[in-house]
Enzyme design. Structure first.
Site, mmCIF file in Angstrom:
data_model
loop_
_atom_site.group_PDB
_atom_site.id
_atom_site.type_symbol
_atom_site.label_atom_id
_atom_site.label_comp_id
_atom_site.label_asym_id
_atom_site.label_seq_id
_atom_site.Cartn_x
_atom_site.Cartn_y
_atom_site.Cartn_z
ATOM 1 N N GLU A 297 50.608 48.254 22.545
ATOM 2 C CA GLU A 297 50.380 47.713 21.390
ATOM 3 C C GLU A 297 51.706 47.517 20.299
ATOM 4 O OE1 GLU A 297 48.450 49.887 22.913
ATOM 5 O OE2 GLU A 297 46.286 49.315 22.339
ATOM 6 N N GLU B 98 42.339 52.538 26.415
ATOM 7 C CA GLU B 98 41.268 53.119 25.369
ATOM 8 C C GLU B 98 39.958 53.096 26.010
ATOM 9 O OE1 GLU B 98 42.790 50.439 22.246
ATOM 10 O OE2 GLU B 98 43.071 52.474 21.003
ATOM 11 N N GLY C 216 43.647 48.456 24.632
ATOM 12 C CA GLY C 216 42.209 48.377 24.549
ATOM 13 C C GLY C 216 41.441 48.815 25.980
ATOM 14 N N ALA D 43 42.793 44.281 24.180
ATOM 15 C CA ALA D 43 42.211 43.529 23.217
ATOM 16 C C ALA D 43 42.630 42.101 23.478
ATOM 17 C CB ALA D 43 42.335 43.929 21.730
#
Ligand code: 3HC
Ligand code: NAI
Length: 701
Positions: free
Chosen positions: A137, A117, A114, A75
């Site tokens: 994270e 993911e 992310g 992210a």
């Protein structure tokens, strides 16, 4: 939406994600330098282009690949804490996972957070062996918030997922293939070609749309076995102490095992939101950027030329010299170590070997690695053997006369252009440099003990140190896996100068009424790995002490005189058992009471709050002084020093960040109270007063 054109023609969509057609394969290329982070624009671009590829009749499979140095690295951290714009990552990944056409992720560089993911929401994954996959994270005080905690355990099993999610360390492409994260390995440098071949095979052989959310085998095998989680929590309680995120990660993986996918996803979202809006994550995200900022030196731009360093010399094979040598051997750089005495040289080399072998025993290194690294180390008693070194780091006793002598002799033997560095903790680098004919090539490289473990390297710039020498030292720090922080010359530089403030107050508190274990407990509870007295016991109380000159003038001297010299003698401020577990000592208590009495001090109860403030506020004040004197470049550098060199808890962001959370006005007021009550040591720095008056923070300075 634009029509994609045939083979390799670009169809701009959102600029950051392009769609091209390669035969039957729709190729989505993310191109958002530097690391293809999932900004609002990238998420939007992904959603649009995936829908477009789904709608494109000529496309039968979709390949997701990234331009530049890496696959999606996560992210966009800068967006956290701000109002979201564009689709959420979860919404985008729903589109990906529910695509009626197979989606293949092609991974190079790092698929992190992310990014991984996203890859896990695709139906298949292919990667080059050098790729790295991970969910880091937790290091930002959060947890994977787009299904990582639910999908990863379904692929690798809960035990592996616990390790990967709660520690956040990535694994290599080959390991990811073995673990099942990646379905196939591509040839290095040929990712796109191999990924297209792979996608063509998926189409030709009509492979199913494999959704990770539907995989159950790995999690079903663990269902109901709560002991796995309890064991993991217990085994890592020390490492996780104080941090919220690791425990939340564990809870999510438990949910992946015990709950249906959608319920697990709901819990993940709830806990993610709690963490991302909390103070720990704010602090850890700050640290992430602070560590990257530290490399930037205003007057030494990134294009400053650096000097080649192919051969390193180290003088002194003691505690520090040995650890420093290991850093370079680990990076494949040959090292010549010079000692004054052959016993010290043998002992130093043996310690290095022992360290490597213990790493090998834990399975973190092979025996060949041990031999290869030892093979890069050459020991000698002859300083002249350093003639071909590009960099020599001196790590002899902390004594100016000895250091000056070593530098004079080094200057004579080292080749012209070689950098001469000192690992001094406190001494004046300019004075050391002045004994050479090359003060512009002298610099401080202050490692922290144990030097092969601690991440911090304070690079100390002398008055005359040349910019390429600074740039070279900083670049080397990166190469050996350290965080380099550039500081100026003063007694103790940034870290030890601030530490001295804490140590002085800790000692005074003990005379005024607290016991060492009380002071230690307060700092331990704050988040330090140990308090100042436990730390002194570990280092040895007799550093700089000698029986001949000892006059019982401090508690420490009295302890040394009684052979309580720290852990190594089984007693110091604490008593130690065979496993070196500390307990408060009644003997030490009696010594302290007697000492206070002799000094005419009326002891009083001291609150935990006072202990904490008196230990930490003067440090912050001293940090402010290093800033106004230009010793530290910026407040965040000071925070990086304290987190990586002294165990300041990352979830509190470092002393200067912490000060701003408390409020500089409050710190100033408390320092003034202490100054009035206890003396001039607490006098607030001009900078602190100015910032409070102007309503500004350290980070605006
Ligand atoms: N968001 C925003 N900026 C990022 C970023 C990210 N995720 N990752 C890196 N950057 C920026 C850095 O701040 C730096 O900016 P600068 O040049 O202005 O200083 C630049 O990108 C390059 O970064 P590095 O200097 O760190 O480059 P390296 O090549 O040394 O390392 C990396 C690359 C391994 C990708 C490293 O940057 C990294 O570890 N990044 C963070 C990865 C991460 O934590 N991802 C998870 C994010 S949270 C998440 O995904 C939540 C999700 O679950 C919902
Ligand atoms: P140490 O006492 O363990 O090792 C010093 C070594 O230098 C000894 O083995 C000694 O034989 C050798 N030596 C002395 N004079 C020499 C000479 N002229 N030529 C070659 N070798 C010589 O000391 P330590 O702890 O490794 O400290 C070294 C330096 O590192 C000091 O300046 C210290 O302040 C600094 N430092 C120490 C830290 C620590 O935690 N121990 C942390 C950071 C820096």
């Amino acid at each position: 939406m634009n029509e994609p054109t045939e083979t390799q023609t670009r169809t701009p969509t959102d600029g950051v994600v392009d769609l091209t057609l390669d035969g039957e394969i729709a190729v989505l290329t993310v191109n958002s330098p530097p690391v293809n982070a999932l900004s609002a624009q990238v998420r939007e671009g992904l959603a649009n282009t995936i829908l477009q590829a789904i709608a494109e009749p000529r496309a039968r499979a979709i390949l997701l690949i990234c331009a530049g140095r890496t696959f999606i690295a996560g992210a966009d951290i800068r967006e956290f804490g701000k109002a979201r714009t564009g689709p959420s990552l979860r919404d985008v990944l729903d589109i990906v996972e529910n695509s009626p056409k197979p989606v293949v992720a092609a991974i190079h560089g790092t698929a992190l957070g992310g990014g991984l993911e996203t890859a896990l929401a695709c139906h298949y994954r292919i990667a080059v062996p050098s790729a790295k996959c991970g969910l880091p994270e937790v290091k930002l005080g959060i947890l994977p918030g787009a299904g990582g905690t639910q999908r990863l355990p379904r692929v690798v099993g809960p035990e592996r997922a616990l390790e990967m999610v709660a520690f956040g360390e990535p694994i290599g492409g080959t390991a990811a293939r073995v673990a099942g994260i990646v379905d196939e390995l591509a040839r290095e440098g040929q990712l796109k070609e191999d990924a297209i071949l792979f996608a063509q095979r998926v189409v030709a052989e009509n492979w199913p749309l494999k959704k990770v959310r539907d995989l159950d085998n790995r999690v079903a095998a663990t269902r109901g076995r709560t002991e796995i989680f309890d064991k993991f929590r217990k085994a890592n309680a020390r490492k996780f102490r104080g941090f919220l995120a690791p425990e939340y990660c564990v809870r999510c993986i438990e949910a992946a095992v015990n709950l249906p996918f959608d319920q697990g996803m709901a819990l993940e979202l709830e806990l993610f939101q709690e963490l991302v809006s909390g103070p720990q994550s704010a602090a850890q995200r700050y640290v992430f950027f602070a560590e990257r900022q530290a490399w930037k030196i205003p007057d030494v731009p990134e294009d400053t030329p650096t000097l080649p360093v192919a051969q390193v010399g180290i003088v002194g094979a003691g505690t520090m010299g040995g650890g420093i040598a290991m850093n370079f051997a680990n990076a494949g750089i040959p090292v010549t170590i010079v000692e004054a005495r052959s016993e010290a040289l043998d002992r130093g080399l043996k310690t290095i070997r022992r360290n490597y072998e213990s790493t090998a025993k834990k399975g973190r290194m092979t025996q060949e690695d041990v031999e290869r690294r030892m093979g890069l180390l050459t020991g000698t008693l002859d300083l002249a053997r350093l003639a071909d070194c590009d960099l020599v780091i001196e790590a002899v006793f902390e004594d100016m006369a000895i250091k000056k002598d070593v530098f004079t002799r080094l200057d004579a033997v080292a080749m012209p252009g070689a950098i001469l560095a000192t690992n001094t903790s406190y001494l004046d680098v300019n004075e050391i440099a002045s004994t050479t004919t090359r003060p512009d090539h002298v610099i401080g490289m202050h490692f922290f003990s144990p030097a092969n473990v601690m991440r911090l390297l304070e690079v100390v710039r002398g008055n005359r140190t040349a910019k390429p020498v600074i740039a070279t030292a900083m670049q080397l720090a990166r190469k050996i896996g350290k965080v380099g922080v550039l500081v100026g010359v003063c007694h103790g530089f940034v870290g030890n100068r601030m530490l001295a403030q804490r140590q002085r107050e800790a000692n005074r508190l003990v005379l005024e009424g607290a016991m060492p274990w009380e002071v230690d407990r307060v700092l331990y509870d704050f988040g330090f790995p140990m308090g100042p007295f436990a730390m002194s016991d570990l280092a040895g109380l007799d550093i700089g002490w000698s029986r001949e000159t000892s006059r019982g003038e401090t508690v420490k001297e009295i302890l040394c005189e009684r052979d309580r010299r720290g852990q190594k003698t089984g007693a110091g401020f604490y008593d130690y058992d065979e496993e070196r577990r500390p307990t408060p000592s009644s003997e030490v208590e009696a010594i302290i009471l007697d000492f206070s009495d002799r000094k005419g001090i009326t002891r009083r109860p001291i609150s935990d709050e006072e202990i904490l403030e008196r230990c930490i506020f003067p440090m912050i004040n001293e940090g402010a002084k290093t800033l106004e004197e230009g010793i530290a470049i910026r407040a965040s550098d000071i925070d990086v020093v304290w987190i990586n060199g002294y165990g300041w808890p990352a979830y509190r962001g470092g002393p200067m960040y912490h000060a701003e959370q408390i409020g500089l006005g409050t710190i100033l007021a408390r320092l003034r109270d202490f100054e009035a009550r206890l003396g001039p040591e607490f006098k607030p720095s001009d900078l602190l007063i100015r910032l409070v008056t102007e309503g500004r923070g350290f980070h605006d300075f």
